[in-house]
Design a protein around this motif. Structure first.
Motif, PDB file in Angstrom:
ATOM      1  N   ILE A 175       9.684   1.514   2.798  1.00 46.77           N
ATOM      2  CA  ILE A 175       9.386   2.080   3.996  1.00 46.77           C
ATOM      3  C   ILE A 175      10.415   3.132   4.402  1.00 46.77           C
ATOM      4  N   ARG A 176      11.564   3.030   3.947  1.00 42.84           N
ATOM      5  CA  ARG A 176      12.470   3.887   4.209  1.00 42.84           C
ATOM      6  C   ARG A 176      12.421   5.389   3.747  1.00 42.84           C
ATOM      7  N   SER A 177      11.358   5.468   2.646  1.00 40.75           N
ATOM      8  CA  SER A 177      10.805   6.778   2.323  1.00 40.75           C
ATOM      9  C   SER A 177      10.127   7.402   3.301  1.00 40.75           C
ATOM     10  N   LEU A 178       8.996   6.482   3.878  1.00 37.33           N
ATOM     11  CA  LEU A 178       8.149   6.810   4.876  1.00 37.33           C
ATOM     12  C   LEU A 178       8.893   7.409   6.056  1.00 37.33           C
ATOM     13  N   ILE A 179       9.894   6.737   6.511  1.00 37.99           N
ATOM     14  CA  ILE A 179      10.584   7.008   7.627  1.00 37.99           C
ATOM     15  C   ILE A 179      11.579   8.265   7.417  1.00 37.99           C
ATOM     16  N   ALA A 180      11.960   8.536   6.041  1.00 39.37           N
ATOM     17  CA  ALA A 180      12.794   9.680   5.915  1.00 39.37           C
ATOM     18  C   ALA A 180      12.069  11.048   5.860  1.00 39.37           C
ATOM     19  N   GLU A 181      10.447  10.935   5.813  1.00 35.59           N
ATOM     20  CA  GLU A 181       9.840  12.106   5.638  1.00 35.59           C
ATOM     21  C   GLU A 181       9.042  12.272   6.961  1.00 35.59           C
ATOM     22  N   LEU A 182       9.340  11.475   8.169  1.00 32.66           N
ATOM     23  CA  LEU A 182       8.837  11.730   9.614  1.00 32.66           C
ATOM     24  C   LEU A 182       9.353  13.039  10.055  1.00 32.66           C
ATOM     25  N   ARG A 183       8.583  13.911  10.991  1.00 35.88           N
ATOM     26  CA  ARG A 183       9.150  14.764  11.594  1.00 35.88           C
ATOM     27  C   ARG A 183      10.371  14.497  12.644  1.00 35.88           C
ATOM     28  N   ARG A 196       0.764  -1.053  -0.039  1.00 31.94           N
ATOM     29  CA  ARG A 196      -0.071   0.122   0.006  1.00 31.94           C
ATOM     30  C   ARG A 196       0.760   1.269   0.090  1.00 31.94           C
ATOM     31  N   LEU A 197       2.012   1.214   0.421  1.00 32.09           N
ATOM     32  CA  LEU A 197       2.873   2.393   0.424  1.00 32.09           C
ATOM     33  C   LEU A 197       2.957   2.951  -0.712  1.00 32.09           C
ATOM     34  N   ASN A 198       3.090   2.226  -1.892  1.00 33.47           N
ATOM     35  CA  ASN A 198       3.490   2.778  -3.219  1.00 33.47           C
ATOM     36  C   ASN A 198       2.051   2.802  -4.018  1.00 33.47           C
ATOM     37  N   ASN A 199       0.837   2.466  -3.591  1.00 31.04           N
ATOM     38  CA  ASN A 199      -0.145   2.635  -4.197  1.00 31.04           C
ATOM     39  C   ASN A 199      -0.352   4.428  -4.497  1.00 31.04           C
ATOM     40  N   PRO A 200      -0.547   4.655  -5.599  1.00 30.48           N
ATOM     41  CA  PRO A 200      -0.766   6.287  -5.794  1.00 30.48           C
ATOM     42  C   PRO A 200      -1.593   7.016  -4.857  1.00 30.48           C
ATOM     43  N   ASP A 201      -2.977   6.562  -4.803  1.00 28.27           N
ATOM     44  CA  ASP A 201      -3.729   7.198  -3.998  1.00 28.27           C
ATOM     45  C   ASP A 201      -3.494   7.437  -2.508  1.00 28.27           C
ATOM     46  N   PHE A 202      -2.874   6.101  -2.049  1.00 27.78           N
ATOM     47  CA  PHE A 202      -2.445   6.098  -0.585  1.00 27.78           C
ATOM     48  C   PHE A 202      -1.188   6.814  -0.393  1.00 27.78           C
ATOM     49  N   ARG A 203      -0.083   6.652  -1.419  1.00 27.86           N
ATOM     50  CA  ARG A 203       0.968   7.332  -1.168  1.00 27.86           C
ATOM     51  C   ARG A 203       0.457   8.893  -1.310  1.00 27.86           C
ATOM     52  N   ASP A 204      -0.154   9.341  -2.036  1.00 28.81           N
ATOM     53  CA  ASP A 204      -0.364  10.799  -2.245  1.00 28.81           C
ATOM     54  C   ASP A 204      -1.202  11.656  -1.219  1.00 28.81           C
ATOM     55  N   GLN A 205      -2.282  10.830  -0.874  1.00 27.98           N
ATOM     56  CA  GLN A 205      -3.501  11.230   0.021  1.00 27.98           C
ATOM     57  C   GLN A 205      -3.341  11.108   1.583  1.00 27.98           C
ATOM     58  N   VAL A 206      -2.771   9.831   1.613  1.00 30.26           N
ATOM     59  CA  VAL A 206      -2.991   9.200   3.144  1.00 30.26           C
ATOM     60  C   VAL A 206      -1.537   9.422   3.614  1.00 30.26           C
ATOM     61  N   LEU A 207      -0.397   8.957   3.137  1.00 30.33           N
ATOM     62  CA  LEU A 207       0.500   8.986   3.610  1.00 30.33           C
ATOM     63  C   LEU A 207       1.312  10.076   4.075  1.00 30.33           C
ATOM     64  N   PRO A 208       1.034  11.171   3.446  1.00 24.57           N
ATOM     65  CA  PRO A 208       1.568  12.561   3.905  1.00 24.57           C
ATOM     66  C   PRO A 208       1.227  12.791   5.118  1.00 24.57           C
ATOM     67  N   SER A 209      -0.259  12.733   5.582  1.00 26.08           N
ATOM     68  CA  SER A 209      -0.734  13.171   6.871  1.00 26.08           C
ATOM     69  C   SER A 209      -0.171  12.151   7.729  1.00 26.08           C
ATOM     70  N   LEU A 210      -0.021  11.013   7.467  1.00 29.20           N
ATOM     71  CA  LEU A 210       0.537   9.955   8.311  1.00 29.20           C
ATOM     72  C   LEU A 210       1.801  10.273   8.891  1.00 29.20           C
ATOM     73  N   SER A 211       2.870  10.740   7.831  1.00 31.82           N
ATOM     74  CA  SER A 211       4.173  10.850   8.045  1.00 31.82           C
ATOM     75  C   SER A 211       3.979  12.165   9.003  1.00 31.82           C
ATOM     76  N   ALA A 212       3.221  13.021   8.900  1.00 28.44           N
ATOM     77  CA  ALA A 212       3.157  14.148   9.659  1.00 28.44           C
ATOM     78  C   ALA A 212       2.634  14.002  10.966  1.00 28.44           C
ATOM     79  N   ASP A 213       1.869  13.295  11.147  1.00 26.13           N
ATOM     80  CA  ASP A 213       1.332  13.062  12.429  1.00 26.13           C
ATOM     81  C   ASP A 213       1.523  11.891  13.214  1.00 26.13           C
ATOM     82  N   ALA A 214       2.058  10.861  12.610  1.00 27.94           N
ATOM     83  CA  ALA A 214       2.299   9.451  13.417  1.00 27.94           C
ATOM     84  C   ALA A 214       3.166   9.613  14.674  1.00 27.94           C
ATOM     85  N   GLY A 215       2.863   8.871  15.347  1.00 29.94           N
ATOM     86  CA  GLY A 215       3.579   8.973  16.945  1.00 29.94           C
ATOM     87  C   GLY A 215       4.353   8.106  17.274  1.00 29.94           C
ATOM     88  N   LEU A 216       4.391   6.920  16.061  1.00 32.64           N
ATOM     89  CA  LEU A 216       5.460   5.653  15.984  1.00 32.64           C
ATOM     90  C   LEU A 216       5.270   5.034  14.755  1.00 32.64           C
TER      91      LEU A 216
END
Length: 695
Positions: free
Chosen positions: A167-175, A124-144
């Motif tokens: 996954i490394r892209s997700l981790i790299a974008e975490l605050r 799912r991490l590289n599904n275009p809809d999930f990556r572009d619409q859901v993942l950014p907010s998760l990266s910004a708000d994730a607690g863990l």
């Protein structure tokens, strides 16, 4: 209440009133919750890794932080984890291929902040809809962020999945300051190092917890029975004597289905569980095992990581996995909350042939990958189906290559397919060659495991670089395996039971599914065919598969020996299959496919079957001398190489269906195209019959 006291309280909710938070579990939780650090936890199955991240997720939420994102690889694992989360008062949901209808609702709950935990499959991490619409907010708000089964990120591991690299892209974008936890039970030194590098969890600010892999409940045994029929008869005799309920692993889907059918015939409550099992049926089978409504699931590796039945009483392998690491991972399903669990390996000489097949679908050679990059457009997205006819790769391998190239930045997945980025890409030949050697080394180790006289558990622990091993052979012995106790399971099995099993398995004849649709993209390889196949064969039959316990050795003998007349046993088996064939209209003629390797065998067999069945002998269907070599890369290439590949036979004087006999079939395209040639020559219908099914 201190953080540790609250953690203990949550553990009690999760695991019951007797559960006590261990010191090493608290060390991991403290690193994540109190210090907001990164952690790498490599601990044996049953250690309690999921308790660490669910408790950490709840504690971080109580601090006012965002939801925890858990990347989890398997549906069975996700279902277990959601149920576990609810016991700890954690609101969890999952996004995976099995709950497509719920995705929109889950996305909305993420946006509304209603979830404590979101479990996502790596795909799912590289599904275009999930990556572009859901993942950014998760990266910004994730607690863990939790990466479960983190060995999947490493192509040195036993279950590498290219999607994990995303996954490394997700981790790299975490605050800054968001804790990250990577967990696995099956990683040797090389895999741990690679996981740390890939996920950025190996630096000075990382808490590393790596414990011993000893499993006190597991009693490991090997029973060597070269004859495949006797091996299955042994399992049928012993299955009911094994404690509780458990898992019987098979190396192939066909093997799992056939074994389940045979055991059911013997009156045992078992069910098959493979990657081809419908998701709903899979979930029902999991519940049947969890509730002890079946004695065993007969499974492929599709039932593996994370399936959690603490009282699983046994794991049996009919056929050895190619790696001691994957073997340890699978047997680790057993005995988590029991004093004893039996683990039995029933290896066979045919295992190596299956290993070779799976090794053949590894990452392809450079020129093949370069071709993928050449055909990708940088402006117009192309689907995997559209790309397949342009490259010599099957769809599964093509998707794997595209995912690796995506992670490396050479391609990008977008709505509608894939785009080339135009970025330079380096083919790491040395790494892939080292990977090939590592896999061969693991196969040699798995063969050594079968014959070793040392402690079997210590052997497996050494393969995983267990840091708790002392190096003293006596001190490291488990004291429970067959080599430690000297109590080896007898390989004897009653001759009557072997014979009854042989009779059950000696029924020749399996359906040969026909191709119903032309592959997409044929126009790109110069073939004007599309849509439904209207001039192909009827549903056919095969005598048996090379992986069959009874027919496999017989069929291998046909292909390994010298060419010559058909043995009488082969003729009798074919006659039996033909007699039981429920065709709509009986064939009136028989034609034999040209064979480069066994022309005498096929021609003799064809003449004898025609004589017995009173069929008109129509000769041999020859390939044109100038026909292209048949490409096995994918369906489109295979069809293109078979168009007009056969010399048109003269069937003007023949009326009625034609029985078409071939030595072997794999994809079904050769028989499809040969049948088409016969139909065009005037055959009313074509009934394909192959001696060997390789699919």
């Amino acid at each position: 209440m201190s953080t540790r006291e609250r953690a203990q309280e949550l553990l009690t909710d999760l695991a019951g009133p007797d559960a006590v938070l261990r010191e090493d579990q608290w060390t991991a939780i403290e690193a994540l919750v109190v210090h907001h650090r990164r952690a790498l936890v490599v601990q044996r199955t049953g250690w309690g890794k999921s308790a660490v991240y669910f408790i950490a997720a709840r504690l971080l939420r109580e601090q006012g932080l965002g939801p925890t994102v858990i990347v989890s690889p398997l549906l069975a694992l996700m279902r277990n984890q959601v149920a576990a989360a609810e016991r700890a008062g954690v609101t969890a949901a999952t996004i995976n291929s099995g709950n497509v209808t719920e995705w929109d609702d889950v996305h909305a709950r993420v946006a509304a902040g209603e979830l404590d935990v979101l479990l996502v499959s790596p795909e799912r991490l590289n599904n275009p809809d999930f990556r572009d619409q859901v993942l950014p907010s998760l990266s910004a708000d994730a607690g863990l962020v939790v990466v479960d089964e983190a060995h999947c990120v490493s192509d040195w591991g036993h279950d590498f999945r290219p999607d994990y690299r995303r996954i490394r892209s997700l981790i790299a974008e975490l605050r800054e300051g968001v804790p990250v936890l990577a967990t696995t039970a099956t990683a040797n030194d090389r895999v741990v190092e690679d996981v740390a590098a890939q996920l950025g969890v190996g630096g000075a600010d990382t808490t590393v917890l790596r414990g011993g892999l000893q499993r006190e409940s597991l009693h490991l045994s090997v029973v060597t029975i070269p004859d495949p029929t006797a091996r299955i008869a042994w399992l049928a005799d012993h299955l009911e004597t094994l404690p509780g309920s458990g898992i019987v692993y098979s190396l192939t889907v066909a093997g799992a289905n056939d074994l389940a059918a045979l055991l059911r015939d013997r009156g045992m409550e078992v069910a098959a569980y493979t990657g081809q099992t419908d998701p709903t049926e899979r979930e029902a089978a999991e519940q049947d095992l969890l509730q002890n409504r079946v004695k065993a699931l007969i499974a492929t590796s599709a039932l593996g990581m994370g399936f959690d039945k603490p009282d699983l009483g046994f794991v049996v392998h009919v056929g050895a996995p190619s790696s001691p690491i994957s073997y340890y991972q699978q047997v680790g399903r057993a005995g988590r909350a029991t004093e004893r669990a039996d683990v039995v390996l029933l290896p066979g000489p045919e295992d190596r042939e299956i290993w070779s097949y799976f090794a053949s679908v590894a990452f392809p050679r450079e020129h093949v990958v370069r071709r993928v990059l050449e055909v990708l457009d940088t402006e117009r997205a192309q689907s995997t189906q559209a790309l397949e006819p342009l490259v010599e790769l099957g769809r599964t391998r093509l998707e794997m290559v595209l995912k690796v190239l995506d992670v490396d930045g050479a391609v990008r997945r977008v709505k509608g397919g894939w785009l080339g980025t135009g970025e330079h890409w380096h083919y790491d030949r040395e790494r892939y060659e080292r990977l090939d050697e590592a896999r061969l080394s693991e196969q040699r180790a798995m063969i050594e495991y079968q014959s070793t006289d040392e402690c079997r558990m210590a052997f497996l622990r050494r393969q995983l670089d267990d840091p708790s091993l002392t190096g003293d052979a006596e001190a490291d012995r488990c004291g429970r395996c067959d080599n430690c106790t000297g109590q080896h399971l007898s390989a004897d099995v009653s001759a009557d039971h072997v014979e009854s099993t042989r009779r059950r398995l000696d029924r020749p004849g399996l359906d040969l599914a026909i191709r119903k649709q032309w592959p997409t993209g044929l126009k790109k390889v110069g073939v004007e065919l599309s849509g439904k196949i209207t001039d192909g064969p009827e549903t056919g039959r095969i005598l048996g598969r090379l992986t069959d316990p009874v027919w496999g050795p017989r069929l291998r003998a046909l292909t390994d020996g010298e060419d010559g007349p058909a043995p009488d046993g082969l003729e009798a088996a074919c006659i039996k299959v033909l007699a039981e064939w429920t065709w709509d209209e009986r064939p009136t003629g028989l034609m034999v496919m040209e064979s480069d390797s066994r022309p005498a065998l096929l021609n003799d067999l064809g003449e004898r079957l025609a004589r017995v069945g009173r069929l008109e002998p129509l000769g041999v269907l020859h390939r044109r001398p100038d026909a292209r070599p048949v490409s096995g890369a994918n369906s489109a290439f295979r069809v293109a190489s078979l168009v007009d590949a056969f010399e048109p036979p003269d069937l003007t004087a023949h009326h009625g269906p034609v029985l078409l006999i071939d030595l072997s079939t794999d994809t079904g395209w050769t028989l499809t195209m040969a049948a088409r040639a016969l139909r065009q020559a005037g055959a009313d219908a074509v009934l394909p019959f192959a001696l060997i099914g390789r699919g």
